[in-house]
Write an enzyme that holds these catalytic residues in place. Structure first.
Site, PDB file in Angstrom:
ATOM      1  N   HIS A  14       1.035  -1.311  -0.103  1.00  0.00           N
ATOM      2  CA  HIS A  14       0.201   0.058  -0.173  1.00  0.00           C
ATOM      3  C   HIS A  14       1.359   1.363  -0.132  1.00  0.00           C
ATOM      4  CE1 HIS A  14      -3.956   1.311   0.522  1.00  0.00           C
ATOM      5  NE2 HIS A  14      -3.400   2.706   1.175  1.00  0.00           N
ATOM      6  N   HIS A  16       1.672   4.994  -2.017  1.00  0.00           N
ATOM      7  CA  HIS A  16       0.955   5.845  -3.621  1.00  0.00           C
ATOM      8  C   HIS A  16       2.193   6.478  -4.704  1.00  0.00           C
ATOM      9  CE1 HIS A  16      -3.293   5.322  -3.141  1.00  0.00           C
ATOM     10  NE2 HIS A  16      -2.945   4.895  -1.780  1.00  0.00           N
ATOM     11  N   GLU A 200     -11.751   3.558   6.191  1.00  0.00           N
ATOM     12  CA  GLU A 200     -10.902   4.071   6.358  1.00  0.00           C
ATOM     13  C   GLU A 200     -11.653   5.376   6.556  1.00  0.00           C
ATOM     14  OE1 GLU A 200      -6.825   6.720   4.764  1.00  0.00           O
ATOM     15  OE2 GLU A 200      -8.443   6.048   3.143  1.00  0.00           O
ATOM     16  N   ASP A 278       0.872   4.231   3.336  1.00  0.00           N
ATOM     17  CA  ASP A 278       0.776   5.036   2.557  1.00  0.00           C
ATOM     18  C   ASP A 278       1.092   6.122   1.289  1.00  0.00           C
ATOM     19  OD1 ASP A 278      -2.120   5.742   1.977  1.00  0.00           O
ATOM     20  OD2 ASP A 278      -2.218   6.332   3.665  1.00  0.00           O
TER      21      ASP A 278
END
Length: 344
Positions: A14, A16, A200, A278
Site C-alpha cells: 500500500h 501511492h 478508512e 500510504d
C-alpha cells in the site's frame, strides 16, 4: 535486544506513486521549476492533517495535487521510482506494489496509455537497479465518473503482468463501491487483483461493500473492520488482507493516537495484514516505521512481527519463487540470535 526490523524481508502493498516521493526531491523539483510550495509542504513539513470532515479531506487532496504538480517531465518519473525503490530496499522491502492513477498525469505525458507505459518502464528500470520486485496497481478515482474507471480497467488489463491489480482510491464518502462494480469485473476478468480502498473514513460497512460489490481480494486500509466482530471473522475466514497504514490513520484523524489503531485487534482476530506507508510524502514516515509501531506501541513480539511480514508476502502478487525466497528469509531472520545489548 530485539532483532533489527530493517533486516526483516517484507512486501509493501500500500504505497501511492506521488505520495512515495522523497520530501527533499519535492523541494528540489519545485525550486528548479520556480514553483511555490505552501508552508505545510516546506518549513512546516510534515503537514498537520485531519481528513475526517470534508474540509480536512479537501486540504489533504490539495496538498497532494500540489505535490503532483512538480512531476512535469519523464525524467521526474524515473527519478521518483528509482528513489522509492532505494528507500524500500533500505526498509527491508523486497517486493513493492505501487499504486497510480494514470489520469492524473495523462495531459503531461501524452495520454493514458503513454503515461502508463512511461510508469511501467520506470518501474522496471528502478526494480532492476535496486534489486527489488516492483509491480504496478492502476487505481481509479472514486470522485470521478464510473465510466472513467471502466476505461482505466480496460487499459490496466492490456498490461496484465506488469500491472497486477486494480484499485479505487480517494474519499470513500464520495462514491459508493457498487457504482464501480463493472470496472472491477473488467479488471478481474483480465486477471488483475481487486484492491479497492475501504474502511478508512467510513466504517465497517464500507469494507463489506468492497468485498460484496467489488469482489475485493485485498482491502486498502480496512482498519474500521475492527469495529465489527462478524466482519473480522469473515475477512479471516476468507483470508482477505487489510492493508493497514498506522501512521496514515493517525495523520488523517481516523485514529487519535498510535495506540488507537486497532492493529492488535485485527491481528488477533486472524485477519491477514499487510502494513503500508500510504503516502510518506504527506505523513512523514515510511514502511519501516510501521513495523516499529507494531513492536513499540502494540507490543508485537519478534515472532508476531515476523508473521506480519509473512502475511504481507502471502497477500502479494509476487511470483511463487519470490514468495518462497522471502518467506524463507523471514524464517531465517526469526531464527537468528537477537542483537546483543550495548553492554555486551
Amino acid at each position: 535486544m530485539p532483532r533489527p526490523l530493517h533486516a526483516l524481508p517484507k512486501a509493501h502493498l500500500h504505497l501511492h506513486f506521488t505520495g512515495s516521493m522523497r520530501h527533499s526531491t519535492l523541494i528540489e523539483l519545485a525550486r528548479d521549476q520556480g514553483l511555490h510550495l505552501p508552508d505545510a509542504l516546506e518549513q512546516d513539513w510534515p503537514p498537520k492533517l485531519r481528513a475526517t470532515d470534508e474540509r480536512g479531506w479537501f486540504r489533504f487532496q490539495r496538498l497532494y495535487d500540489i505535490a503532483r504538480s512538480v512531476l512535469t517531465r519523464p525524467e521526474h518519473v524515473y527519478r521518483l521510482l528509482a528513489e522509492t525503490a532505494e528507500d524500500e530496499v533500505a526498509a527491508g522491502s523486497r517486493w513493492l506494489e505501487i499504486q497510480v492513477d494514470p489520469s492524473g498525469y495523462a495531459t503531461r505525458f501524452g495520454g493514458l496509455t503513454a503515461t502508463l507505459e512511461l510508469m511501467l518502464d520506470a518501474a522496471g528500470r528502478a526494480a532492476e537497479r535496486a534489486g527489488i520486485g516492483l509491480a504496478v496497481i492502476v487505481a481509479a478515482n472514486r470522485i470521478r465518473h464510473p465510466l472513467d474507471a471502466n476505461t482505466l480497467a480496460r487499459l490496466a488489463t492490456q498490461y496484465a503482468g506488469k500491472v497486477v491489480g486494480f484499485g479505487l482510491s480517494n474519499d470513500e464518502r464520495r462514491g459508493a463501491a457498487r457504482d464501480f462494480e463493472r470496472a472491477f469485473r473488467i479488471a478481474k476478468r483480465g486477471g488483475l487483483l481487486a484492491v479497492p480502498h475501504g474502511g478508512e473514513l467510513m466504517g465497517p460497512r464500507s469494507v463489506a461493500q468492497c468485498v460484496d460489490d467489488l469482489g475485493a481480494d485485498r482491502v486498502g486500509h480496512g482498519v474500521r473492520a475492527a469495529e465489527d466482530q462478524w466482519l473480522m471473522q469473515r475477512l479471516a475466514d476468507r483470508q482477505i488482507c487489510c492493508e493497514i497504514c498506522p501512521s496514515s490513520n493517525v495523520g488523517l484523524g481516523v485514529a487519535e493516537r498510535d495506540a488507537d489503531v486497532p492493529l492488535r485487534r485485527l491481528f488477533d482476530a486472524g485477519v491477514p495484514i499487510a502494513l503500508g506507508a500510504d503516502d510518506p510524502l504527506l505523513f512523514g514516515t515510511r514502511l519501516l516505521r510501521q513495523y516499529e509501531l507494531a513492536r513499540e506501541v502494540h507490543g508485537f513480539s519478534d515472532a508476531e512481527v515476523a508473521e506480519l511480514a509473512r502475511q504481507s508476502v502471502r497477500s502479494s502478487t509476487a511470483p511463487e519463487t519470490v514468495r518462497k525466497e522471502l518467506l524463507q528469509g523471514v524464517d531465517d531472520w526469526l531464527a537468528s540470535p537477537p542483537a546483543p545489548s550495548p553492554a555486551e
